[in-house]
Motif scaffolding. Structure first.
Motif, PDB file in Angstrom:
ATOM      1  N   PHE A 104       1.077  -1.373  -0.049  1.00 32.94           N
ATOM      2  CA  PHE A 104      -0.470   0.006   0.006  1.00 32.94           C
ATOM      3  C   PHE A 104       0.557   1.289   0.066  1.00 32.94           C
ATOM      4  N   LYS A 105      -0.156   2.128  -0.953  1.00 39.23           N
ATOM      5  CA  LYS A 105       1.279   3.695  -1.005  1.00 39.23           C
ATOM      6  C   LYS A 105       1.180   4.288   0.560  1.00 39.23           C
ATOM      7  N   ILE A 106       0.332   4.220   1.778  1.00 43.75           N
ATOM      8  CA  ILE A 106       0.257   4.553   3.165  1.00 43.75           C
ATOM      9  C   ILE A 106       0.485   4.135   3.612  1.00 43.75           C
ATOM     10  N   PRO A 107       1.309   4.215   5.642  1.00 38.11           N
ATOM     11  CA  PRO A 107       1.104   3.166   6.237  1.00 38.11           C
ATOM     12  C   PRO A 107      -0.050   2.968   6.275  1.00 38.11           C
ATOM     13  N   SER A 108      -0.124   1.341   6.538  1.00 36.47           N
ATOM     14  CA  SER A 108      -1.722   0.505   6.808  1.00 36.47           C
ATOM     15  C   SER A 108      -0.905   0.073   8.598  1.00 36.47           C
ATOM     16  N   ILE A 109      -2.513   0.107   9.561  1.00 39.90           N
ATOM     17  CA  ILE A 109      -2.344  -0.949  10.203  1.00 39.90           C
ATOM     18  C   ILE A 109      -3.104  -2.212  10.286  1.00 39.90           C
ATOM     19  N   ASP A 110      -2.984  -3.381  11.316  1.00 38.45           N
ATOM     20  CA  ASP A 110      -2.967  -4.980  10.824  1.00 38.45           C
ATOM     21  C   ASP A 110      -4.162  -4.866  11.356  1.00 38.45           C
ATOM     22  N   LEU A 111      -5.278  -6.141  12.079  1.00 37.78           N
ATOM     23  CA  LEU A 111      -6.598  -5.717  12.134  1.00 37.78           C
ATOM     24  C   LEU A 111      -6.570  -5.886  13.666  1.00 37.78           C
ATOM     25  N   ARG A 115      -0.109  -2.817  14.772  1.00 37.31           N
ATOM     26  CA  ARG A 115       1.419  -2.666  13.837  1.00 37.31           C
ATOM     27  C   ARG A 115       0.663  -2.298  12.721  1.00 37.31           C
ATOM     28  N   VAL A 116       2.310  -1.597  11.934  1.00 36.82           N
ATOM     29  CA  VAL A 116       2.660  -0.424  11.511  1.00 36.82           C
ATOM     30  C   VAL A 116       2.606  -1.669  10.018  1.00 36.82           C
ATOM     31  N   ALA A 117       2.324  -1.633   9.018  1.00 36.74           N
ATOM     32  CA  ALA A 117       2.978  -1.896   7.837  1.00 36.74           C
ATOM     33  C   ALA A 117       3.703  -0.594   7.085  1.00 36.74           C
ATOM     34  N   TRP A 118       5.199  -0.479   6.327  1.00 33.06           N
ATOM     35  CA  TRP A 118       5.508   0.567   6.150  1.00 33.06           C
ATOM     36  C   TRP A 118       6.001   0.522   4.080  1.00 33.06           C
ATOM     37  N   PRO A 119       5.073   1.437   3.672  1.00 26.51           N
ATOM     38  CA  PRO A 119       5.661   1.621   2.670  1.00 26.51           C
ATOM     39  C   PRO A 119       6.879   1.938   1.779  1.00 26.51           C
ATOM     40  N   GLU A 120       7.478   2.381   2.519  1.00 28.18           N
ATOM     41  CA  GLU A 120       9.255   2.421   2.590  1.00 28.18           C
ATOM     42  C   GLU A 120      10.085   1.008   2.512  1.00 28.18           C
ATOM     43  N   LEU A 121       9.535  -0.044   3.255  1.00 28.58           N
ATOM     44  CA  LEU A 121      10.051  -1.229   3.583  1.00 28.58           C
ATOM     45  C   LEU A 121       9.178  -2.365   2.806  1.00 28.58           C
ATOM     46  N   ASN A 122       8.484  -2.228   2.106  1.00 26.18           N
ATOM     47  CA  ASN A 122       6.768  -2.528   1.158  1.00 26.18           C
ATOM     48  C   ASN A 122       6.736  -3.207   2.374  1.00 26.18           C
ATOM     49  N   GLN A 123       5.963  -3.105   2.753  1.00 30.39           N
ATOM     50  CA  GLN A 123       5.537  -4.126   3.793  1.00 30.39           C
ATOM     51  C   GLN A 123       4.294  -4.342   3.541  1.00 30.39           C
ATOM     52  N   THR A 124       3.564  -5.705   4.096  1.00 30.51           N
ATOM     53  CA  THR A 124       2.407  -5.418   3.798  1.00 30.51           C
ATOM     54  C   THR A 124       1.522  -6.584   5.515  1.00 30.51           C
ATOM     55  N   HIS A 125       0.517  -6.418   5.598  1.00 31.93           N
ATOM     56  CA  HIS A 125      -0.066  -7.616   6.410  1.00 31.93           C
ATOM     57  C   HIS A 125      -0.495  -8.795   5.887  1.00 31.93           C
ATOM     58  N   THR A 126      -0.144  -9.799   5.568  1.00 32.37           N
ATOM     59  CA  THR A 126      -1.024 -11.131   4.875  1.00 32.37           C
ATOM     60  C   THR A 126      -1.843 -10.753   4.581  1.00 32.37           C
ATOM     61  N   ARG A 173       3.032 -13.255   8.620  1.00 27.75           N
ATOM     62  CA  ARG A 173       2.025 -12.058   9.053  1.00 27.75           C
ATOM     63  C   ARG A 173       2.168 -10.489   8.372  1.00 27.75           C
ATOM     64  N   ILE A 174       3.182 -10.462   8.211  1.00 29.33           N
ATOM     65  CA  ILE A 174       4.324  -9.564   7.560  1.00 29.33           C
ATOM     66  C   ILE A 174       5.084  -9.541   6.690  1.00 29.33           C
ATOM     67  N   LYS A 175       4.947  -8.748   5.382  1.00 25.19           N
ATOM     68  CA  LYS A 175       5.696  -9.676   4.370  1.00 25.19           C
ATOM     69  C   LYS A 175       6.492  -8.057   4.108  1.00 25.19           C
ATOM     70  N   GLY A 176       8.318  -8.566   3.764  1.00 25.32           N
ATOM     71  CA  GLY A 176       8.501  -6.345   3.282  1.00 25.32           C
ATOM     72  C   GLY A 176       9.929  -7.074   3.491  1.00 25.32           C
ATOM     73  N   LYS A 177      10.624  -6.075   3.364  1.00 21.32           N
ATOM     74  CA  LYS A 177      12.461  -5.971   3.358  1.00 21.32           C
ATOM     75  C   LYS A 177      12.564  -6.382   4.543  1.00 21.32           C
ATOM     76  N   LYS A 178      11.157  -6.425   5.530  1.00 20.52           N
ATOM     77  CA  LYS A 178      12.008  -6.771   7.338  1.00 20.52           C
ATOM     78  C   LYS A 178      10.480  -7.619   7.033  1.00 20.52           C
ATOM     79  N   SER A 179      10.109  -8.385   7.636  1.00 23.39           N
ATOM     80  CA  SER A 179       9.300  -9.240   8.002  1.00 23.39           C
ATOM     81  C   SER A 179       9.131  -9.508   9.176  1.00 23.39           C
ATOM     82  N   ASP A 180       7.740 -10.255   9.080  1.00 22.97           N
ATOM     83  CA  ASP A 180       7.109 -10.956  11.216  1.00 22.97           C
ATOM     84  C   ASP A 180       7.178 -12.020  10.435  1.00 22.97           C
ATOM     85  N   SER A 186      -4.336 -14.699  12.215  1.00 18.30           N
ATOM     86  CA  SER A 186      -5.219 -13.668  10.659  1.00 18.30           C
ATOM     87  C   SER A 186      -4.737 -14.420  10.279  1.00 18.30           C
ATOM     88  N   LEU A 187      -3.785 -15.114   9.911  1.00 14.64           N
ATOM     89  CA  LEU A 187      -3.183 -15.884   8.473  1.00 14.64           C
ATOM     90  C   LEU A 187      -4.447 -16.906   8.534  1.00 14.64           C
TER      91      LEU A 187
END
Length: 244
Positions: A104-111, A115-126, A173-180, A186-187
């Protein structure tokens, strides 16, 4: 949602996560009228309210869930009255999805709203991606094929596939340059409503990890070391009995 969620009709997504009965965005705290007695505090609060810095809370799964709910309702009732909402929400999800970086283009919050997924880290909540993908599929089913929606679904499918870690033998649960890699209940959303085959070997391994790490005292905790339904005793976390 259409008439009482501030900016939803304009943007097609929920930029804020809760609202007053009149539809204005609400935060976890708000400014009481009495605060006018303190002019300096009031001026600060007024400025904050104007930009809503402390109200912003982009939770993509909220928008995806609305579309999913309409899809479920369509099995029993005609949903043509929601067509404008469906189109706007589907366009909104696609607008905020970066198809190049697959996030997502802006920081997003998980369900769980923690936790926040940061676009600069290409993070998403699965989970969030899976719900938004489902919502777009509902939009396509009800309103017909649209290239932008289909491309977004494909990109989200690719990101979910990337969220599987062969090293950890499960979806993350979080995938990106820095994953969790924390096991997270939730998966399960990858299967329903996400559409993954429950017999998929990767899903089976993910569920087994959830069962091993998150099922305790007759309940399924949200994630490993979840403290929401716990209590602190003698500096040690004692898990409660209720499922969250």
């Amino acid at each position: 949602c259409w008439n009482y969620a501030e900016v939803f009709k304009e943007k097609g997504v929920f930029i804020y996560h809760k609202f007053f009965p009149n539809g204005r965005a609400a935060g976890d705290w708000d400014i009481p009228i009495e605060i006018r007695k303190n002019e300096k505090v009031f001026k600060f609060a007024k400025a904050q309210t104007k930009v809503k810095l402390f109200y912003s809370h982009f939770q993509p799964d909220q928008t995806g869930s609305v579309l999913w709910a309409i899809g479920e309702h369509s099995k029993y009732e005609d949903v043509s009255e929601f067509k404008d909402l469906i189109i706007k929400a589907a366009n909104g999800i696609c607008k905020y999805w970066d198809k190049e970086r697959k996030c997502f283009k802006i920081p997003s919050i998980d369900l769980w709203e923690e936790r926040v997924a940061w676009p600069e880290l290409n993070q998403t909540h699965t989970y969030s991606v899976a719900i938004c993908k489902k919502g777009l599929e509902v939009a396509i089913e009800i309103c017909g094929r649209k290239k932008e929606w289909e491309e977004c679904v494909k990109g989200m499918e690719e990101k979910i596939e990337l969220s599987y870690s062969p090293e950890n033998c499960r979806f993350l649960r979080i995938k990106g340059k820095k994953s969790d890699i924390t096991p997270d209940a939730s998966l399960l959303g990858l299967v329903w409503p996400g559409g993954y085959d429950p017999k998929d070997e990767r899903v089976v391994k993910t569920v087994k990890e959830i069962e091993n790490k998150c099922v305790k005292n007759g309940g399924v905790y949200r994630y490993l070391k979840d403290k929401y339904d716990g209590r602190i005793e003698n500096l040690d976390l004692k898990l409660g009995r209720g499922a969250v």
